[in-house]
Scaffold this motif. Structure first.
Motif, PDB file in Angstrom:
ATOM      1  N   ASN A 157     -24.767  10.950   5.449  1.00 27.04           N
ATOM      2  CA  ASN A 157     -23.846  11.289   6.544  1.00 27.04           C
ATOM      3  C   ASN A 157     -24.528  11.273   7.913  1.00 27.04           C
ATOM      4  O   ASN A 157     -24.093  11.980   8.829  1.00 27.04           O
ATOM      5  CB  ASN A 157     -23.231  12.663   6.283  1.00 27.04           C
ATOM      6  CG  ASN A 157     -22.426  12.680   5.007  1.00 27.04           C
ATOM      7  OD1 ASN A 157     -21.374  12.073   4.933  1.00 27.04           O
ATOM      8  ND2 ASN A 157     -22.936  13.360   3.992  1.00 27.04           N
ATOM      9  N   GLY A 159     -24.537   9.377  10.456  1.00 26.53           N
ATOM     10  CA  GLY A 159     -23.688   9.070  11.617  1.00 26.53           C
ATOM     11  C   GLY A 159     -22.843  10.241  12.083  1.00 26.53           C
ATOM     12  O   GLY A 159     -22.377  10.269  13.230  1.00 26.53           O
ATOM     13  N   GLN A 160     -22.645  11.222  11.229  1.00 23.79           N
ATOM     14  CA  GLN A 160     -21.802  12.378  11.574  1.00 23.79           C
ATOM     15  C   GLN A 160     -22.595  13.570  12.114  1.00 23.79           C
ATOM     16  O   GLN A 160     -22.007  14.563  12.524  1.00 23.79           O
ATOM     17  CB  GLN A 160     -21.009  12.815  10.335  1.00 23.79           C
ATOM     18  CG  GLN A 160     -20.039  11.774   9.824  1.00 23.79           C
ATOM     19  CD  GLN A 160     -18.990  11.430  10.879  1.00 23.79           C
ATOM     20  OE1 GLN A 160     -18.464  12.306  11.554  1.00 23.79           O
ATOM     21  NE2 GLN A 160     -18.722  10.147  11.045  1.00 23.79           N
ATOM     22  N   ILE A 161     -23.928  13.473  12.111  1.00 24.88           N
ATOM     23  CA  ILE A 161     -24.759  14.604  12.539  1.00 24.88           C
ATOM     24  C   ILE A 161     -24.486  14.999  13.988  1.00 24.88           C
ATOM     25  O   ILE A 161     -24.304  16.193  14.271  1.00 24.88           O
ATOM     26  CB  ILE A 161     -26.252  14.330  12.263  1.00 24.88           C
ATOM     27  CG1 ILE A 161     -26.493  14.311  10.741  1.00 24.88           C
ATOM     28  CG2 ILE A 161     -27.137  15.385  12.925  1.00 24.88           C
ATOM     29  CD1 ILE A 161     -27.885  13.904  10.322  1.00 24.88           C
ATOM     30  N   ASN A 163     -21.765  14.691  15.743  1.00 23.75           N
ATOM     31  CA  ASN A 163     -20.448  15.342  15.767  1.00 23.75           C
ATOM     32  C   ASN A 163     -20.504  16.735  15.154  1.00 23.75           C
ATOM     33  O   ASN A 163     -19.837  17.659  15.619  1.00 23.75           O
ATOM     34  CB  ASN A 163     -19.421  14.497  15.010  1.00 23.75           C
ATOM     35  CG  ASN A 163     -19.122  13.189  15.704  1.00 23.75           C
ATOM     36  OD1 ASN A 163     -19.298  13.070  16.915  1.00 23.75           O
ATOM     37  ND2 ASN A 163     -18.690  12.208  14.940  1.00 23.75           N
ATOM     38  N   ALA A 164     -21.316  16.875  14.098  1.00 24.88           N
ATOM     39  CA  ALA A 164     -21.449  18.174  13.443  1.00 24.88           C
ATOM     40  C   ALA A 164     -22.039  19.205  14.407  1.00 24.88           C
ATOM     41  O   ALA A 164     -21.556  20.342  14.486  1.00 24.88           O
ATOM     42  CB  ALA A 164     -22.304  18.056  12.182  1.00 24.88           C
ATOM     43  N   LEU A 167     -19.394  20.249  16.831  1.00 30.26           N
ATOM     44  CA  LEU A 167     -18.468  21.207  16.228  1.00 30.26           C
ATOM     45  C   LEU A 167     -19.084  22.604  16.101  1.00 30.26           C
ATOM     46  O   LEU A 167     -18.439  23.612  16.351  1.00 30.26           O
ATOM     47  CB  LEU A 167     -18.024  20.722  14.844  1.00 30.26           C
ATOM     48  CG  LEU A 167     -16.987  19.614  14.795  1.00 30.26           C
ATOM     49  CD1 LEU A 167     -16.832  19.088  13.364  1.00 30.26           C
ATOM     50  CD2 LEU A 167     -15.652  20.113  15.317  1.00 30.26           C
TER      51      LEU A 167
END
Length: 181
Positions: A157, A159-161, A163-164, A167
């Motif tokens: 994951n 690519g989502q770090i 965004n995480a 959040l």
């Protein structure tokens, strides 16, 4: 290894999932703060445990922990006994392997309970040396499994770090996130 085995457990996995489920991504920020405080507390506990431990003259083995430093450091034997009692009572309600194996693999909870009881008895009745022998093998495996699993999840994951993190910090300062964390 014995101390680490008692420290790393269900709460590190199920507790994090529950905190995020209750408080959302912002709960992670509060868990980070809690972890910093927890590390300082653990450091203090270890220093006290080493300072106030005793050596058995027959076996030459050390004994220590909270009961020892409460009794020897604070001079409060009654409080040490109370701590030991509450620790024993808390141990009765921890762990969820029985339910997990039943839910995931439909294994009868009574069978799992009996097997775990027998295995635990074999280890515990062997005394502190056997507990040390078992934990010195299992704790590194547990740690390796935990770290490799976390790295694999992060790589999958990656690519989502960013965004995480957005959040986590974007929703951290709400009562909901703080309560969950």
């Amino acid at each position: 290894s014995t101390a680490l085995a008692a420290t790393v457990g269900t709460g590190n996995i199920a507790g994090v999932a529950l905190a995020i489920a209750v408080g959302g991504p912002g709960a992670v920020f509060w868990m980070w703060l809690s972890a910093i405080l927890g590390m300082t507390t653990k450091f203090s506990e270890v220093i006290l445990a080493v300072t106030y431990r005793t050596r058995d003259k027959k076996t030459n083995a050390y004994s220590g922990g909270p009961m020892y430093y409460i009794e020897r450091g604070l001079g409060q034997k009654w409080l040490a006994k109370l701590f030991a009692l509450f620790g024993a009572l808390a141990a009765l309600g921890t762990g969820n392997m029985t339910q997990s194996l039943n839910t995931a693999f439909n294994i009868d909870m009574k069978v799992v309970g009996i097997v775990l009881t027998v295995l635990t008895a074999i280890v515990i009745l062997g005394g502190i040396k056997r507990i040390g022998q078992v934990t010195e093998k299992f704790v590194p495996l547990m740690a390796a499994f935990y770290i490799v699993g976390a790295i694999a999840i992060l790589c999958i994951n990656a690519g989502q770090i960013p965004n995480a993190f957005g959040l986590i910090f974007g929703s951290a300062f709400t009562g909901h996130a703080a309560a969950g964390g």
